[in-house]
Design a protein around this motif. Structure first.
Motif, PDB file in Angstrom:
ATOM      1  N   GLU A  68      59.818  64.903  95.563  1.00 40.00           N
ATOM      2  CA  GLU A  68      59.198  65.419  94.368  1.00 40.00           C
ATOM      3  C   GLU A  68      59.914  66.794  94.164  1.00 40.00           C
ATOM      4  OE1 GLU A  68      54.950  65.603  95.012  1.00 40.00           O
ATOM      5  OE2 GLU A  68      54.909  63.684  95.467  1.00 40.00           O
ATOM      6  N   GLY A  69      59.792  67.416  92.611  1.00 36.74           N
ATOM      7  CA  GLY A  69      60.137  68.491  92.175  1.00 36.74           C
ATOM      8  C   GLY A  69      61.898  68.525  91.995  1.00 36.74           C
ATOM      9  N   LEU A  75      66.439  72.385  97.285  1.00 37.48           N
ATOM     10  CA  LEU A  75      67.227  73.390  97.783  1.00 37.48           C
ATOM     11  C   LEU A  75      66.376  74.558  98.252  1.00 37.48           C
ATOM     12  CD1 LEU A  75      69.769  75.180  97.604  1.00 37.48           C
ATOM     13  CD2 LEU A  75      69.013  75.928  95.269  1.00 37.48           C
ATOM     14  N   ALA A  76      65.041  74.507  98.032  1.00 39.18           N
ATOM     15  CA  ALA A  76      64.044  75.518  98.536  1.00 39.18           C
ATOM     16  C   ALA A  76      63.753  75.087  99.967  1.00 39.18           C
ATOM     17  CB  ALA A  76      62.718  75.781  97.811  1.00 39.18           C
ATOM     18  N   LEU A  77      63.740  73.626 100.098  1.00 33.39           N
ATOM     19  CA  LEU A  77      63.350  73.082 101.371  1.00 33.39           C
ATOM     20  C   LEU A  77      64.681  73.289 102.381  1.00 33.39           C
ATOM     21  CD1 LEU A  77      61.429  71.506 103.187  1.00 33.39           C
ATOM     22  CD2 LEU A  77      62.569  69.498 102.447  1.00 33.39           C
ATOM     23  N   PHE A  78      65.638  73.241 101.985  1.00 33.98           N
ATOM     24  CA  PHE A  78      67.111  73.550 102.789  1.00 33.98           C
ATOM     25  C   PHE A  78      67.119  75.015 103.055  1.00 33.98           C
ATOM     26  CE2 PHE A  78      71.519  74.941 102.535  1.00 33.98           C
ATOM     27  CZ  PHE A  78      71.906  74.344 103.827  1.00 33.98           C
ATOM     28  N   VAL A  79      66.778  75.982 102.083  1.00 31.04           N
ATOM     29  CA  VAL A  79      66.920  77.319 102.710  1.00 31.04           C
ATOM     30  C   VAL A  79      65.767  77.582 103.839  1.00 31.04           C
ATOM     31  CG1 VAL A  79      66.107  79.568 101.731  1.00 31.04           C
ATOM     32  CG2 VAL A  79      67.846  78.133 100.328  1.00 31.04           C
ATOM     33  N   ALA A  80      64.658  76.964 103.692  1.00 27.43           N
ATOM     34  CA  ALA A  80      63.593  77.246 104.711  1.00 27.43           C
ATOM     35  C   ALA A  80      63.800  76.472 105.770  1.00 27.43           C
ATOM     36  CB  ALA A  80      62.136  76.357 104.107  1.00 27.43           C
ATOM     37  N   GLU A  81      64.492  75.344 105.902  1.00 22.15           N
ATOM     38  CA  GLU A  81      65.003  74.925 107.193  1.00 22.15           C
ATOM     39  C   GLU A  81      66.111  75.525 107.854  1.00 22.15           C
ATOM     40  OE1 GLU A  81      66.112  70.905 106.175  1.00 22.15           O
ATOM     41  OE2 GLU A  81      64.023  70.166 106.330  1.00 22.15           O
ATOM     42  N   LEU A 111      57.503  80.518  98.627  1.00 26.06           N
ATOM     43  CA  LEU A 111      58.633  80.004  98.222  1.00 26.06           C
ATOM     44  C   LEU A 111      58.495  78.346  97.852  1.00 26.06           C
ATOM     45  CD1 LEU A 111      61.596  80.136  96.943  1.00 26.06           C
ATOM     46  CD2 LEU A 111      62.542  79.809  99.287  1.00 26.06           C
ATOM     47  N   LEU A 112      57.994  77.642  98.951  1.00 26.01           N
ATOM     48  CA  LEU A 112      57.915  76.359  98.707  1.00 26.01           C
ATOM     49  C   LEU A 112      56.928  75.732  98.068  1.00 26.01           C
ATOM     50  CD1 LEU A 112      58.564  75.202 102.616  1.00 26.01           C
ATOM     51  CD2 LEU A 112      60.314  75.213 100.655  1.00 26.01           C
ATOM     52  N   GLY A 113      55.874  76.811  98.066  1.00 26.23           N
ATOM     53  CA  GLY A 113      54.553  76.366  96.928  1.00 26.23           C
ATOM     54  C   GLY A 113      55.112  76.454  95.591  1.00 26.23           C
ATOM     55  N   GLY A 114      55.974  77.466  95.275  1.00 29.88           N
ATOM     56  CA  GLY A 114      56.192  77.776  93.863  1.00 29.88           C
ATOM     57  C   GLY A 114      57.316  77.041  93.410  1.00 29.88           C
ATOM     58  N   MET A 115      58.163  76.041  94.564  1.00 26.72           N
ATOM     59  CA  MET A 115      58.971  75.307  93.915  1.00 26.72           C
ATOM     60  C   MET A 115      58.410  73.921  93.609  1.00 26.72           C
ATOM     61  SD  MET A 115      61.573  77.177  93.221  1.00 26.72           S
ATOM     62  CE  MET A 115      63.151  76.398  93.208  1.00 26.72           C
ATOM     63  N   ARG A 122      56.292  70.270 103.925  1.00 29.67           N
ATOM     64  CA  ARG A 122      55.702  71.701 104.157  1.00 29.67           C
ATOM     65  C   ARG A 122      54.858  71.644 105.546  1.00 29.67           C
ATOM     66  NH1 ARG A 122      52.857  74.224  99.055  1.00 29.67           N
ATOM     67  NH2 ARG A 122      52.155  72.066  98.681  1.00 29.67           N
ATOM     68  N   ARG A 123      54.303  70.687 105.780  1.00 26.52           N
ATOM     69  CA  ARG A 123      53.671  70.260 106.945  1.00 26.52           C
ATOM     70  C   ARG A 123      54.486  70.140 108.082  1.00 26.52           C
ATOM     71  NH1 ARG A 123      51.171  65.493 105.964  1.00 26.52           N
ATOM     72  NH2 ARG A 123      50.170  66.492 104.240  1.00 26.52           N
ATOM     73  N   GLN A 124      55.640  69.541 108.106  1.00 26.84           N
ATOM     74  CA  GLN A 124      56.695  69.246 108.801  1.00 26.84           C
ATOM     75  C   GLN A 124      57.233  70.662 109.419  1.00 26.84           C
ATOM     76  OE1 GLN A 124      59.452  66.449 107.536  1.00 26.84           O
ATOM     77  NE2 GLN A 124      58.232  64.768 108.064  1.00 26.84           N
ATOM     78  N   LEU A 125      57.461  71.640 108.402  1.00 22.79           N
ATOM     79  CA  LEU A 125      57.855  72.778 108.432  1.00 22.79           C
ATOM     80  C   LEU A 125      56.994  73.678 109.058  1.00 22.79           C
ATOM     81  CD1 LEU A 125      60.662  73.964 107.597  1.00 22.79           C
ATOM     82  CD2 LEU A 125      59.834  75.252 105.814  1.00 22.79           C
TER      83      LEU A 125
END
Length: 151
Positions: A68-69, A75-81, A111-115, A122-125
């Motif tokens: 979703e999104g 991209l935000a998930l990639f940056v977070a990982e 960041l992840l919430g806003g994107m 997010r739970r896995q992170l």
């Protein structure tokens, strides 16, 4: 199916052998014969790849669901990982402190919430952050223990 694969490999092998022979003929200073073999090599290689392209155009039966999104969320998930992996790096000269981990977790959650990243991702992170926090606590405990034994 087996015949198609066999035919492709035979054509590929013939193309490679013609290419080798073309190089040999060019080396012997026979450019017209070398050019002919080079043309044959190109033709064999082209026909060996022709059937493959046709099969790849067909859509696969099961495509993975897009998160979703859209692209921004991915991209935000990639940056977070990558940020999390940066804290996990073995080659760091100093292990991360618990404050550094907490600050990064807060910033990435915002960041992840806003994107619009899905809650499951997010739970896995968050689970990975919990593992990292446990490791940081153990390292800090070891450091405190070693410093207290020196005193």
């Amino acid at each position: 199916m087996a015949w198609e694969g066999t035919k492709r490999w035979i054509l590929f092998a013939a193309g490679m052998l013609c290419g080798i022979e073309a190089g040999h003929l060019f080396y012997l200073d026979r450019p017209s014969a070398g050019g002919a073999f080079l043309l044959l090599a190109g033709m064999f290689l082209l026909f060996s790849q022709r059937e493959r392209d046709r099969r790849e155009e067909e859509p696969p039966e099961e495509m993975p669901a897009e998160p979703e999104g859209g692209i921004e969320a991915r991209l935000a998930l990639f940056v977070a990982e990558e940020a999390l992996n940066g804290l996990k790096r073995i080659g760091r000269t100093m292990p991360p402190s618990s404050m550094e981990v907490a600050q990064l977790e807060d910033r990435l959650n915002a960041l992840l919430g806003g994107m619009g990243v899905p809650a499951e991702e997010r739970r896995q992170l968050a689970e990975e952050f919990e593992k990292l926090k446990g490791r940081v606590r153990r390292n800090e405990g070891r450091r405190a223990l070693s410093q207290s034994t020196r005193l």
